[in-house]
Design an enzyme around this catalytic site. Structure first.
Site, short mmCIF file in Angstrom:
data_model
loop_
_atom_site.label_atom_id
_atom_site.label_comp_id
_atom_site.label_asym_id
_atom_site.label_seq_id
_atom_site.Cartn_x
_atom_site.Cartn_y
_atom_site.Cartn_z
N ARG A 96 -19.94 8.51 1.23
CA ARG A 96 -21.36 8.37 1.56
C ARG A 96 -21.73 9.45 2.59
O ARG A 96 -21.67 9.19 3.81
CB ARG A 96 -21.65 6.98 2.10
N SER B 44 -11.45 0.44 4.58
CA SER B 44 -11.38 1.10 3.28
C SER B 44 -12.03 0.22 2.22
O SER B 44 -11.98 -1.01 2.31
CB SER B 44 -9.93 1.40 2.91
N HIS C 162 -9.22 3.76 -1.38
CA HIS C 162 -7.84 3.28 -1.21
C HIS C 162 -7.42 2.50 -2.45
O HIS C 162 -7.35 1.27 -2.44
CB HIS C 162 -7.77 2.42 0.04
N CYS D 101 0.45 2.21 6.46
CA CYS D 101 0.66 0.82 6.84
C CYS D 101 0.68 -0.04 5.59
O CYS D 101 0.03 0.28 4.60
CB CYS D 101 -0.41 0.35 7.82
N GLN E 91 -5.17 -8.98 6.29
CA GLN E 91 -5.12 -7.67 6.94
C GLN E 91 -6.35 -7.41 7.81
O GLN E 91 -6.24 -6.77 8.86
CB GLN E 91 -4.99 -6.58 5.87
N CYS F 283 0.80 -1.22 0.00
CA CYS F 283 0.00 0.00 0.00
C CYS F 283 0.84 1.27 0.00
O CYS F 283 0.35 2.34 -0.35
CB CYS F 283 -0.95 0.01 1.20
#
Length: 402
Positions: free
Chosen positions: A220, A257, A358, A388, A156, A92
């Site tokens: 949202r 995410s 993400h 992270c 994760q 990431c």
């Protein structure tokens, strides 16, 4: 001594990374090329032939994002054949690492002008695709790692559950954080905070219909604690309870995410070259670090990474005017807040990945673009971003507004 400064930063609006998403018909190379082209066009008088390298992040380096996808994006952007490209995978943190490599190359004198960027098209390359071979999940860590960490590494989402348990975070706290992310992101769009950062992409469908995504697709504004409370835990399984003991499952799709498509790019040079060319240096890459942490908990690396970058910069947490901490999961940022003592009012003030999205390989560059915008809008001097990453690594970067 040479320095590295950002003279331009741009991103796409972030789309749902699904077949129904706004960019589902867009090849990831074209998505990436769009921000490369847009970033360079925004720098007055910059000829693409002057770019020494394009360093791009991508996580799913398989299928349509394989074969050094950044090089193809540079070509698709219309850059000359002479402009090189390389693709980075630090999971990431890939495009945040691309930004670090770009800055390091400039300071070292290897580059004069470089683009740091990232892309992820999760509608084309779903998460985990690179670890699957003919539909079978590959053993990506091998027998020695398996032996070192009995039972192996974990998804994760399960790591996010373990973090919530370790730091005593309630389901309500996780959901409250998620609601705030959506509210802040919606307010940022409403108040024009992203207007100068975003380069919308026109998409032509097979039937010739042209559409354009003008805001991040997964925000949202109307979500609430009541809505999120109705979602079921996403990672509950007796296998993990047997291994780790009782877990009060509370990580859901709502406080995690989403999956996304998007791209972002930054143009870097030295302050001296910027002065000579009449470009405005917007921020200096002050300090950039990376560190490792427990690969089972995996997502806690942002805590030692933050301590490391602050120590190397000679700054304290109170010296930082704005933070961008990637919202992979609510529990990750809340644990970071508990350990660092950072002011929550300075963290992800324009919303984070839970709302904005993400797109894995693009997120580091997206965070940098957002952070730069926050500093410029508020007059802050120092901004810190941290990410992270799967495998237990984490990047942390401090930029200084000029």
């Amino acid at each position: 001594m040479r320095d590295a400064v950002i003279v331009e930063a741009v991103r796409t609006p972030v789309a749902k990374g699904k077949p129904t998403g706004a960019y589902a018909a867009v090849h990831p190379v074209e998505l990436h090329a769009h921000v490369l082209r847009s970033a360079v066009e925004r720098v007055p008088g910059l000829d693409p032939s002057e770019i020494d390298d394009v360093i791009g992040g991508a996580v799913g380096q398989v299928g349509e994002q394989s074969g050094n996808t950044t090089r193809f994006a540079a070509l698709a952007a219309g850059f000359p054949d002479s402009v090189a490209g390389v693709t980075v995978d630090r999971q990431c943190g890939s495009s945040q690492q691309a930004l670090s490599f770009a800055a390091q190359g400039i300071v070292a004198g290897a580059y004069d002008i470089v683009v740091a960027s990232g892309v992820e098209s999760m509608s084309h390359v779903p998460i985990g695709s690179s670890a699957n071979v003919d539909g079978v999940r590959a053993d990506v860590w091998g027998p020695s790692v398996e032996k070192r960490y009995p039972g192996g590494l974990i998804p994760q989402g399960v790591a996010a559950e373990l973090i919530a348990r370790k730091w005593g975070l309630s389901r309500t706290q996780l959901d409250e954080f998620a609601v705030t992310s959506h509210q802040r992101a919606a307010a940022a769009w409403r108040d024009g905070h992203f207007a100068g950062q975003v380069a919308p992409l026109k998409v032509t469908a097979a039937d010739g219909t042209v559409t354009q995504l003008d805001v991040d697709e997964t925000i949202r504004p109307g979500t609430s604690l009541e809505v999120l409370a109705g979602l079921r835990p996403a990672f509950a399984h007796e296998h993990w309870t047997a291994r780790f003991g009782e877990i009060d499952w509370k990580v859901t799709a709502g406080n995690s995410s989403p999956v996304n498509d998007g791209a972002a790019a930054l143009v870097l040079t030295t302050s001296e070259i910027a002065r000579q060319r009449g470009w405005r240096p917007r921020a200096r890459i002050h300090t950039a670090t990376v560190t490792g942490d427990d690969p089972v908990y995996m997502l806690t690396g942002i805590i030692p990474a933050t301590a490391k970058v602050l120590a190397r910069a000679g700054l304290s947490i109170s010296d930082i005017d704005a933070f961008e901490v990637n919202e992979a999961f609510s529990s990750v940022v809340l644990a970071w807040l508990a350990e660092t003592g950072a002011d929550p009012a300075k963290v992800n003030v324009d919303g984070g990945a839970i709302a904005i999205g993400h797109p894995l390989g693009a997120s580091g560059a997206r965070l940098a673009t957002t952070l730069l915008g926050v500093l410029e809008r508020t007059g802050g001097r120092f901004g810190l971003q941290t990410m992270c990453e799967a495998g237990g690594t984490a990047n942390a970067t401090i930029i200084e507004r000029i």
